[in-house]
Design an enzyme around this catalytic site. Structure first.
Site, PDB file in Angstrom:
ATOM      1  N   ASN A 144       0.808  -1.230   0.000  1.00 15.00           N
ATOM      2  CA  ASN A 144       0.000   0.000   0.000  1.00 15.00           C
ATOM      3  C   ASN A 144       0.840   1.280   0.000  1.00 15.00           C
ATOM      4  OD1 ASN A 144       0.781  -0.559   2.617  1.00 15.00           O
ATOM      5  ND2 ASN A 144      -1.114   0.172   3.534  1.00 15.00           N
ATOM      6  N   GLY A 218       2.549  -5.627   7.422  1.00 12.39           N
ATOM      7  CA  GLY A 218       1.635  -6.381   6.564  1.00 12.39           C
ATOM      8  C   GLY A 218       0.426  -6.820   7.364  1.00 12.39           C
ATOM      9  N   THR A 220      -2.179  -9.078   9.709  1.00 10.14           N
ATOM     10  CA  THR A 220      -2.046  -9.758  11.003  1.00 10.14           C
ATOM     11  C   THR A 220      -1.787 -11.250  10.791  1.00 10.14           C
ATOM     12  OG1 THR A 220      -3.410  -8.111  12.096  1.00 10.14           O
ATOM     13  CG2 THR A 220      -3.286 -10.277  13.152  1.00 10.14           C
ATOM     14  N   GLY A 223       1.746 -11.656   9.796  1.00  8.31           N
ATOM     15  CA  GLY A 223       2.587 -11.252  10.923  1.00  8.31           C
ATOM     16  C   GLY A 223       2.737 -12.358  11.954  1.00  8.31           C
ATOM     17  N   GLU A 240       4.163  -4.522  12.370  1.00  5.16           N
ATOM     18  CA  GLU A 240       3.153  -3.467  12.170  1.00  5.16           C
ATOM     19  C   GLU A 240       2.057  -4.096  11.331  1.00  5.16           C
ATOM     20  OE1 GLU A 240       3.036  -0.769  13.662  1.00  5.16           O
ATOM     21  OE2 GLU A 240       5.050  -0.082  14.116  1.00  5.16           O
TER      22      GLU A 240
HETATM   23  P1  NAD Z   1       0.613  -9.341   3.506  1.00  5.03           P
HETATM   24  O1  NAD Z   1       0.701  -9.782   4.912  1.00  5.03           O
HETATM   25  O2  NAD Z   1      -0.114 -10.186   2.537  1.00  5.03           O
HETATM   26  O3  NAD Z   1       2.079  -9.156   2.885  1.00  5.03           O
HETATM   27  C1  NAD Z   1       3.041  -8.304   3.482  1.00  5.03           C
HETATM   28  C2  NAD Z   1       4.427  -8.761   3.073  1.00  5.03           C
HETATM   29  O4  NAD Z   1       4.697 -10.054   3.623  1.00  5.03           O
HETATM   30  C3  NAD Z   1       4.645  -8.906   1.569  1.00  5.03           C
HETATM   31  O5  NAD Z   1       5.946  -8.471   1.255  1.00  5.03           O
HETATM   32  C4  NAD Z   1       4.527 -10.409   1.358  1.00  5.03           C
HETATM   33  O6  NAD Z   1       5.203 -10.874   0.211  1.00  5.03           O
HETATM   34  C5  NAD Z   1       5.184 -10.938   2.611  1.00  5.03           C
HETATM   35  N1  NAD Z   1       4.816 -12.295   2.997  1.00  5.03           N
HETATM   36  C6  NAD Z   1       3.741 -13.033   2.599  1.00  5.03           C
HETATM   37  N2  NAD Z   1       3.725 -14.232   3.231  1.00  5.03           N
HETATM   38  C7  NAD Z   1       4.808 -14.243   4.060  1.00  5.03           C
HETATM   39  C8  NAD Z   1       5.329 -15.174   5.012  1.00  5.03           C
HETATM   40  N3  NAD Z   1       4.713 -16.334   5.236  1.00  5.03           N
HETATM   41  N4  NAD Z   1       6.436 -14.851   5.679  1.00  5.03           N
HETATM   42  C9  NAD Z   1       7.047 -13.655   5.490  1.00  5.03           C
HETATM   43  N5  NAD Z   1       6.612 -12.726   4.614  1.00  5.03           N
HETATM   44  C10 NAD Z   1       5.499 -13.024   3.912  1.00  5.03           C
HETATM   45  O7  NAD Z   1       0.028  -7.862   3.561  1.00  5.03           O
HETATM   46  P2  NAD Z   1      -0.395  -6.923   2.345  1.00  5.03           P
HETATM   47  O8  NAD Z   1      -1.659  -7.452   1.752  1.00  5.03           O
HETATM   48  O9  NAD Z   1       0.797  -6.692   1.471  1.00  5.03           O
HETATM   49  O10 NAD Z   1      -0.691  -5.555   3.119  1.00  5.03           O
HETATM   50  C11 NAD Z   1      -1.933  -5.230   3.656  1.00  5.03           C
HETATM   51  C12 NAD Z   1      -1.940  -5.392   5.156  1.00  5.03           C
HETATM   52  O11 NAD Z   1      -0.853  -4.671   5.731  1.00  5.03           O
HETATM   53  C13 NAD Z   1      -3.186  -4.817   5.806  1.00  5.03           C
HETATM   54  O12 NAD Z   1      -3.636  -5.690   6.804  1.00  5.03           O
HETATM   55  C14 NAD Z   1      -2.685  -3.516   6.435  1.00  5.03           C
HETATM   56  O13 NAD Z   1      -3.445  -3.057   7.523  1.00  5.03           O
HETATM   57  C15 NAD Z   1      -1.315  -3.893   6.841  1.00  5.03           C
HETATM   58  N6  NAD Z   1      -0.495  -2.707   6.997  1.00  5.03           N
HETATM   59  C16 NAD Z   1      -0.091  -2.364   8.265  1.00  5.03           C
HETATM   60  C17 NAD Z   1       0.660  -1.209   8.459  1.00  5.03           C
HETATM   61  C18 NAD Z   1       1.135  -0.803   9.825  1.00  5.03           C
HETATM   62  O14 NAD Z   1       2.047   0.007   9.918  1.00  5.03           O
HETATM   63  N7  NAD Z   1       0.559  -1.324  10.903  1.00  5.03           N
HETATM   64  C19 NAD Z   1       1.002  -0.417   7.361  1.00  5.03           C
HETATM   65  C20 NAD Z   1       0.563  -0.793   6.102  1.00  5.03           C
HETATM   66  C21 NAD Z   1      -0.173  -1.959   5.936  1.00  5.03           C
END
Ligand code: NAD
Length: 468
Positions: A144, A218, A220, A223, A240
């Site tokens: 995002n 990313g 929850t 995470g 985060e």
């Molecule tokens: P996501 O969890 O699908 O992916 C995030 C990252 O993790 C990507 O780079 C992805 O390739 C990687 N990833 C995927 N599977 C993994 C694994 N098993 N181990 C390690 N890495 C892995 O999230 P998204 O769809 O890219 O982002 C949207 C989410 O992020 C929403 O829930 C949003 O609220 C959250 N977000 C949080 C913050 C914050 O600061 N709290 C900021 C922005 C987005």
């Protein structure tokens, strides 16, 4: 040969495998990014480990290099912003703001020091507390705000004397690969490695024995997987994660005066913002006014490709996210909600979804109970402030929240009762490099930004000098 190579040990590196990056405004493939092989991942980690030793030894060089990174972002702002709009979808003005903000994070951390603290200095002993870098940091980012959120990790991690391996989302790897290449003029080889690949690369990064910390932004769900994998080698984690931010509007403020600000606090980046307003609580007595005012703004917002300067709302980043938002809106309607905005299809092959205001939504609807992460906002009426606070806190998330009112002292007292890491008064989604950013409950673990964010990339060492 990819136009967007990975950067490993200061050099451009391609691969024999690729991932395709689409332009969400058209749905058409735009470019290919390398899919990092296990050997290339090892090379990136080894390079980072080698480079970290001399990098850690020279804080003055680090301060200067971070200023250089900020300058590189500012100098190349138009090029990076244009690419960000193509791969992420956001309007070009928002992309420019994102790159400008990333530069501000580098500038902020370039000037932040971690002085030695003396906790005892007497006839028995002098005790000093030093901050030491951790070593190699693995940084994993979502789609995002790929560059802003990378800067929240890179700037403090590098300032503290760590080296970094950055893995962006497969939906938006191109801008991170680009800044990796541009930063080679500011950073010694190996201090920042940028690798790309499918989601399956993520667990290989988190399980790798070299990094001492995983800094993850990313969802929850992911995470929790990151924390589980990191536990095996006892890596530190900063997580985060998702949010379901509530905004509570009090009864002493004019709906017309704040409707525009409320709308854009919810629909910023098409709602694909961890700290967007995701549930809007308004007094029941003014409910219809809020629904009408927000619906009117939604129906006149200009949708289109982010490359068009007139566009206010671009596409969603990817088809799965667009389909999720559609499914949540459909489920809300089945639960009794009313769509107060234009719900006709938007004629495009891109991943568009019209901004949607939902009225009369039960709290049990998924669009209220879950993180929608898209352009659909439920407006929820309340009868008493205590009830609004209880419903706002009734979620597994706790990232941020806000309270809106003319009497700011009263509004702050309400904000104080929100269970979240950041509570704003009369604004929302306004992070600062100076202020700690942290999630409670399922919204995360650890802290980014400010001196607290810098400390999180360090290990304390107590130096105890006994007086003889
Ligand atoms: P996501 O969890 O699908 O992916 C995030 C990252 O993790 C990507 O780079 C992805 O390739 C990687 N990833 C995927 N599977 C993994 C694994 N098993 N181990 C390690 N890495 C892995 O999230 P998204 O769809 O890219 O982002 C949207 C989410 O992020 C929403 O829930 C949003 O609220 C959250 N977000 C949080 C913050 C914050 O600061 N709290 C900021 C922005 C987005």
């Amino acid at each position: 040969m990819s136009d967007y190579p990975m950067i490993i040990d200061g050099k451009p590196v391609t691969s024999t495998e690729w991932i395709t990056v689409e332009n969400p405004a058209s749905g058409a493939p735009y470019a290919q990014a390398p899919a990092c092989t296990p050997d290339q991942l090892d090379a990136a980690m080894q390079s980072a480990a080698r480079a970290q030793i001399s990098w850690a030894a020279d804080p003055a060089h680090r301060r200067h290099a971070l200023q250089e990174c900020a300058a590189v972002l500012s100098k190349n702002l138009e090029q990076i912003a244009a690419l960000l709009t193509i791969e992420q979808g956001k309007p070009i003005a928002e992309s420019r703001r994102e790159i400008g903000a990333a530069a501000a994070w580098f500038t902020y951390y370039s000037a932040l020091d971690q002085p030695v603290q003396v906790v005892q200095d007497d006839a028995a002993a002098r005790i000093e507390v030093h901050h030491k870098p951790l070593g190699v940091i693995a940084a994993i980012t979502p789609w995002n705000y790929p560059i802003l959120l990378a800067s929240w990790k890179l700037a403090p991690a590098l300032r503290a004397g760590n080296s970094v391996v950055l893995k962006p989302s497969p939906f938006t790897p191109l801008t991170s690969l680009l800044i990796g290449r541009l930063f080679t003029e500011a950073l010694p080889a190996g201090v920042l490695n940028v690798i790309s690949g499918p989601n399956e690369l993520g667990p290989l990064v988190t399980a790798h024995p070299t990094p001492r910390k995983i800094s993850f932004t990313g969802s929850t769900r992911t995470g929790k997987q990151v924390a589980e994998t990191a536990a095996a080698t006892l890596k530190r984690v900063t997580l985060e994660l998702g949010g379901n931010d509530a905004a509570i509007v009090l009864d002493d403020i004019d709906p017309g005066a704040i409707a525009e600000k409320l709308f854009w606090s919810a629909f910023i980046n098409n709602g694909q913002t961890c700290i967007a307003i995701k549930r809007l609580f308004v007094p029941q007595s003014a409910y219809d006014k809020y629904v009408e005012a927000l619906a009117a703004i939604a129906d006149t917002a200009v949708l289109g490709a982010g490359t068009d300067p007139a566009t206010q709302l671009g596409p969603l980043n990817n088809p799965a996210q667009r389909d999720r938002v559609t499914a949540l809106v459909d489920e809300a309607v089945r639960s009794g909600a009313r769509i107060a905005t234009d719900s006709s299809a938007f004629d495009s092959s891109g991943y568009f979804h019209r901004p949607t205001i939902l009225a009369d939504v039960p709290d049990s609807a998924r669009v209220v109970a879950e993180e929608q992460f898209g352009p659909a906002l439920p407006i929820l009426g309340y009868d008493s402030v205590d009830e609004a606070i209880a419903r706002a806190n009734s979620t597994e998330f706790g990232l941020a929240g806000s309270v809106w009112g003319s009497d700011t002292e009263r509004a702050q007292k309400v904000a104080d009762r929100l269970e979240c890491g950041t509570a704003w008064v009369n604004t929302h989604a306004a992070p600062s490099p100076r202020a700690p950013f942290t999630g409670v409950k399922d919204s995360g673990l650890g802290v980014e930004n400010g001196p607290w964010g810098l400390d999180s990339y360090t290990q304390l060492q107590t130096q105890y000098i006994a007086r003889t």
